[in-house]
Design a protein around this motif. Sequence first.
Motif, PDB file in Angstrom:
ATOM      1  N   ASP A  88      10.898  -9.395   2.986  1.00  0.00           N
ATOM      2  CA  ASP A  88      10.637 -10.060   1.700  1.00  0.00           C
ATOM      3  C   ASP A  88      11.536  -9.562   0.571  1.00  0.00           C
ATOM      4  O   ASP A  88      11.769  -8.359   0.428  1.00  0.00           O
ATOM      5  CB  ASP A  88       9.182  -9.833   1.284  1.00  0.00           C
ATOM      6  CG  ASP A  88       8.206 -10.496   2.236  1.00  0.00           C
ATOM      7  OD1 ASP A  88       8.605 -11.466   2.915  1.00  0.00           O
ATOM      8  OD2 ASP A  88       7.044 -10.033   2.307  1.00  0.00           O
ATOM      9  N   GLN A  89      11.971 -10.495  -0.240  1.00  0.00           N
ATOM     10  CA  GLN A  89      12.782 -10.150  -1.409  1.00  0.00           C
ATOM     11  C   GLN A  89      12.019  -9.208  -2.336  1.00  0.00           C
ATOM     12  O   GLN A  89      12.595  -8.288  -2.931  1.00  0.00           O
ATOM     13  CB  GLN A  89      13.193 -11.426  -2.161  1.00  0.00           C
ATOM     14  CG  GLN A  89      14.155 -11.183  -3.319  1.00  0.00           C
ATOM     15  CD  GLN A  89      15.459 -10.495  -2.879  1.00  0.00           C
ATOM     16  OE1 GLN A  89      15.983 -10.778  -1.806  1.00  0.00           O
ATOM     17  NE2 GLN A  89      15.959  -9.567  -3.687  1.00  0.00           N
ATOM     18  N   GLU A  90      10.714  -9.419  -2.402  1.00  0.00           N
ATOM     19  CA  GLU A  90       9.849  -8.574  -3.231  1.00  0.00           C
ATOM     20  C   GLU A  90       9.977  -7.095  -2.848  1.00  0.00           C
ATOM     21  O   GLU A  90       9.971  -6.203  -3.702  1.00  0.00           O
ATOM     22  CB  GLU A  90       8.397  -9.039  -3.013  1.00  0.00           C
ATOM     23  CG  GLU A  90       7.383  -8.532  -3.976  1.00  0.00           C
ATOM     24  CD  GLU A  90       5.965  -8.784  -3.424  1.00  0.00           C
ATOM     25  OE1 GLU A  90       5.030  -8.123  -3.890  1.00  0.00           O
ATOM     26  OE2 GLU A  90       5.826  -9.616  -2.501  1.00  0.00           O
ATOM     27  N   ASP A  91      10.093  -6.856  -1.534  1.00  0.00           N
ATOM     28  CA  ASP A  91      10.211  -5.468  -1.063  1.00  0.00           C
ATOM     29  C   ASP A  91      11.604  -4.902  -1.330  1.00  0.00           C
ATOM     30  O   ASP A  91      11.751  -3.721  -1.635  1.00  0.00           O
ATOM     31  CB  ASP A  91       9.825  -5.386   0.422  1.00  0.00           C
ATOM     32  CG  ASP A  91       8.349  -5.707   0.633  1.00  0.00           C
ATOM     33  OD1 ASP A  91       7.530  -5.216  -0.181  1.00  0.00           O
ATOM     34  OD2 ASP A  91       8.018  -6.450   1.569  1.00  0.00           O
ATOM     35  N   ASP A 146      13.309  -5.780  -3.882  1.00  0.00           N
ATOM     36  CA  ASP A 146      13.265  -5.514  -5.322  1.00  0.00           C
ATOM     37  C   ASP A 146      12.535  -4.205  -5.629  1.00  0.00           C
ATOM     38  O   ASP A 146      12.926  -3.454  -6.532  1.00  0.00           O
ATOM     39  CB  ASP A 146      12.567  -6.667  -6.055  1.00  0.00           C
ATOM     40  CG  ASP A 146      13.363  -7.968  -5.955  1.00  0.00           C
ATOM     41  OD1 ASP A 146      14.567  -7.902  -5.597  1.00  0.00           O
ATOM     42  OD2 ASP A 146      12.790  -9.044  -6.216  1.00  0.00           O
ATOM     43  N   PHE A 147      11.455  -3.954  -4.876  1.00  0.00           N
ATOM     44  CA  PHE A 147      10.685  -2.729  -5.099  1.00  0.00           C
ATOM     45  C   PHE A 147      11.558  -1.495  -4.841  1.00  0.00           C
ATOM     46  O   PHE A 147      11.628  -0.568  -5.663  1.00  0.00           O
ATOM     47  CB  PHE A 147       9.452  -2.737  -4.181  1.00  0.00           C
ATOM     48  CG  PHE A 147       8.600  -1.502  -4.207  1.00  0.00           C
ATOM     49  CD1 PHE A 147       8.452  -0.724  -5.364  1.00  0.00           C
ATOM     50  CD2 PHE A 147       7.916  -1.095  -3.058  1.00  0.00           C
ATOM     51  CE1 PHE A 147       7.647   0.406  -5.369  1.00  0.00           C
ATOM     52  CE2 PHE A 147       7.112   0.042  -3.059  1.00  0.00           C
ATOM     53  CZ  PHE A 147       6.996   0.798  -4.211  1.00  0.00           C
ATOM     54  N   SER A 171      14.161  -1.133  -7.438  1.00  0.00           N
ATOM     55  CA  SER A 171      13.606  -0.702  -8.733  1.00  0.00           C
ATOM     56  C   SER A 171      13.523   0.824  -8.803  1.00  0.00           C
ATOM     57  O   SER A 171      13.448   1.400  -9.880  1.00  0.00           O
ATOM     58  CB  SER A 171      12.209  -1.299  -8.945  1.00  0.00           C
ATOM     59  OG  SER A 171      11.241  -0.606  -8.162  1.00  0.00           O
ATOM     60  N   ARG A 193       4.456   2.467  -6.934  1.00  0.00           N
ATOM     61  CA  ARG A 193       4.702   1.397  -7.902  1.00  0.00           C
ATOM     62  C   ARG A 193       4.423   1.863  -9.322  1.00  0.00           C
ATOM     63  O   ARG A 193       4.939   1.297 -10.291  1.00  0.00           O
ATOM     64  CB  ARG A 193       3.821   0.175  -7.585  1.00  0.00           C
ATOM     65  CG  ARG A 193       4.182  -0.457  -6.239  1.00  0.00           C
ATOM     66  CD  ARG A 193       3.377  -1.713  -5.960  1.00  0.00           C
ATOM     67  NE  ARG A 193       3.559  -2.137  -4.579  1.00  0.00           N
ATOM     68  CZ  ARG A 193       4.604  -2.852  -4.141  1.00  0.00           C
ATOM     69  NH1 ARG A 193       5.534  -3.248  -4.982  1.00  0.00           N
ATOM     70  NH2 ARG A 193       4.702  -3.167  -2.861  1.00  0.00           N
TER      71      ARG A 193
END
Lengths: 305, 305
Positions: free
Chosen positions: B53-56, B58-59, B62, B285
């Motif tokens: 996932d792109q979300e991961d 990004d995490f 970050s 996070r």
Amino acid sequence: MSIVVVGSVAYDGIETPHGSVDRILGGACTYIALSASYFNPVKIVAVVGDDFDQEDVDFLASRNIDLAGLERVPGKSFFWQGVYSADMNDRTTLRTDLNVFADFQPKLPESYKSSPYLLLGNIQPALQKSVRQQMNGVRLAGGDTMNYWINDFREELLDTLKDWDFLLINDSEARLLSGETNIKKAAHKILSMGPNTLVIKRGEYGAMLFRQDQFFVVPGYLLEQVFDPTGAGDCFAGGFIGYMAQCGLDLKKGQIDRKELSRAVIYGSVMGSFCCEEFGPNRFRTLTRTEIDARFQEFKAFTDF
Amino acid sequence: MSIVVVGSVAYDGIETPHGSVDRILGGACTYIALSASYFNPVKIVAVVGDDFDQEDVDFLASRNIDLAGLERVPGKSFFWQGVYSADMNDRTTLRTDLNVFADFQPKLPESYKSSPYLLLGNIQPALQKSVRQQMNGVRLAGGDTMNYWINDFREELLDTLKDWDFLLINDSEARLLSGETNIKKAAHKILSMGPNTLVIKRGEYGAMLFRQDQFFVVPGYLLEQVFDPTGAGDCFAGGFIGYMAQCGLDLKKGQIDRKELSRAVIYGSVMGSFCCEEFGPNRFRTLTRTEIDARFQEFKAFTDF
């Protein structure tokens, strides 16, 4: 300042991966007293049968342990027999003969009653309570218990604990007594039962001390060889109360020196570790206070960062 | 100074007494990198499938983690599913789908090769060795392994370990690798296999550090609630190498500052404890360096005597 110790004086049959002994001096009171005797004068309250060897009387006396409260009655002494697992983290009881201990009614000699320190070894809670009540003006009292009393004598135990300053138990007993799985939650629940100080022993992993606003943890001492862990928890108790008595600590006071109290936990750990180095209480035949203090310094060295 | 981390980037299905998640970011490399990123720039080497996932991404980005070495290939990412026991000291693996990880051949981007610090997560020893060989002038390299490699890839593992400065394993792995039951003996045997520094992780009971002439023990951090222990050992590794990189430590040097090295073990413990506070890597996070340093000070307070 003198320490009164009550509990069992017994004979043990022990089998570990390093060998076995059929009959060796044992019992909670024996281990606590031997350990505490390196710090302060100790007076014991216990019962033995007419089979109790003069050699063992002499051994205890050689550590300046007051035996005025060691009752001797017809019959055989308490006998326990057990075998340890290969990693020595578990043990199986093969035999428990209460013998003369079954009718034990601790009676304190007059000369004991004004002692300021009291350690109640693991016996029936009502007997622990009776000893506590026979003492006048105790500054600091506490002790040990076990699964059997927690499960089958719960109310009696809770009634007894109310008058204790400290309780020493292991982690599974703390979970059982509190009904909490998490040790931190368990500890705070137990602190509401009476004792203002709780020490949770974790065997080879060390010990934790809890008070309402204080917390201390010490890892275990890493031995090259654990010869026989019998009595290690009781020797911990002896070192713990021994050092507190040496410093004249009073746990009821509002402001306790947390570091002084922590050093009592370290001395407990030191004494427990020495206990494992030989069969039964044999290490105490040669152990010196100099060795004890040297191991205390080792704890300083390997925990400092 | 930057740290290269190699290992798995995966999805996990986790069930603990506090709940369950079907699919959450996981893998040793993920946890190590997130943890170490609080101390120093991190560059990862791993492979994921086209389901990642792109979300991961990004995490990870970050946390300023360099993803140049995160290969993406057709297929599914490594998937692991497990369930924890009530006290969370045991877990059962329900499913391990290697997927794209089965053909993983780590290739280091040029920009990674001069990094001074290298952490080899728990993968096949030959792959760990290949990564070590691709690096130029590493100051400090070490990593983790597990029962499977110790049992079934023993020679390959021993050959790989020869070039490591440090090894991080748990106590049962140390016993298995050395063939010694006693941890002290096990440790000294492992120190003769190559690594000059050995850290033995003991889960909730803390960790021990061994070098030929140095020894340090830290008890575990006592959490009010262990939410999910997945990744705690890897986060320990991340904090350990992260702090060493922050200080520029070189373990090969004759004279090491033992206290500085011990502080790396404390930071490892701190990061492992935070990891358990939420599901998967979710604690990272929100976690801040200020919180990390505050917990380090807590360790100071509850171990000082």
